[in-house]
Design an enzyme around this catalytic site. Sequence first.
Site, short mmCIF file in Angstrom:
data_model
loop_
_atom_site.label_atom_id
_atom_site.label_comp_id
_atom_site.label_asym_id
_atom_site.label_seq_id
_atom_site.Cartn_x
_atom_site.Cartn_y
_atom_site.Cartn_z
N ASP A 71 0.82 -1.20 0.00
CA ASP A 71 0.00 0.00 0.00
C ASP A 71 0.86 1.26 0.00
OD1 ASP A 71 -2.03 -1.81 0.26
OD2 ASP A 71 -2.80 -1.04 2.17
N HIS A 213 3.88 -2.18 3.12
CA HIS A 213 3.89 -0.84 2.52
C HIS A 213 5.23 -0.64 1.83
CE1 HIS A 213 0.88 -0.65 5.73
NE2 HIS A 213 0.29 0.30 5.03
#
Length: 246
Positions: A71, A213
Site C-alpha cells: 500500500d 507498505h
Amino acid sequence: MKRKLIILAAVLAFDVLLACICAGAAADFLASAPAAAGTAQSGLKEAEPGPDSLEEAPGGSGEKLIALTFDDGPHPVYTKKLLDGLKERHVKASFFLIGESIPGNEELVRQMAQDGHLVGTHCYSHEDLTKMAPQKAIEDITRTNEMIRDISGQLPDHIRPPYGRWSDDLEAAVGMTPVFWDIDTLDWKSQNAAKVERQIYKNVGKHQVILLHDVFDTSVEAALTVIDTLAAQGYTFVTVDELLID
C-alpha cells in the site's frame, strides 16, 4: 387304476410347469446380473478413488499460496527497489496506489503493469472513505482509477480501502472488489525488517494475503527476504485476484 393314472398325469404336468417357471426366473437373473455388477463396481470406484486417480488442481488444498500486497506507493526509491527484486525472483505482487503519489512516478506504475503485477487503487489521499460524503468518496476512487488507467492502459478492478473501512453502498457504486488482509505486518509502526519478517513467519499459512507498505526501505528488505525463505519452503506467490478466485 384309471384314477391313479389321472393323478399321476396331473403331478407330471405340475412338475413340468414348475420347471418352466424356475428356468425363466434363472434366465432373467443371469441377464440382469452383469448390469447390476457393473453398476456396483462403478459406484465403488466413484466413491473410493485410489491414490493414483487423485490429481490436485492448481490452488488446491495442498498448494501454499501467498499474496503480498503493498500500500501507499509508488515511492520513487523503495518501490523501484522492490520491483527490481520481484523481477529477479519471478514473483508477482499486488500494489494499491495513492493517487497523489503517482505524479512523477508514472514509469513505476507502467513497470508494475508490464511486469504482470496487479495494480489497484488505495484512493487519492488516504482518507477514511466511510467518513466522507458518498459522492466525494466515489470521486476520490474514480480519480485515482483514471490516473492508473491513463498510465497502464488498465482500469483497476480491485481496491484496498484505507484503514480497511468499506461499505456495501460504495461497492455497489464503484463496482470494485475490496481487498483486505490476513496478516498485518505493522511494518509502518516498527519500520524494522527483522520484526516484519517475524510477524509473517509467526502467522503464515495457506492462502493468505499479507499487508505491507512499499514506502519503507525496511518493508522492502523484509519482503524480499521473506520471499526467498518461504519459496524454499514450497510457498507460491500470486496476485490477490488469483488468490480470491481460488
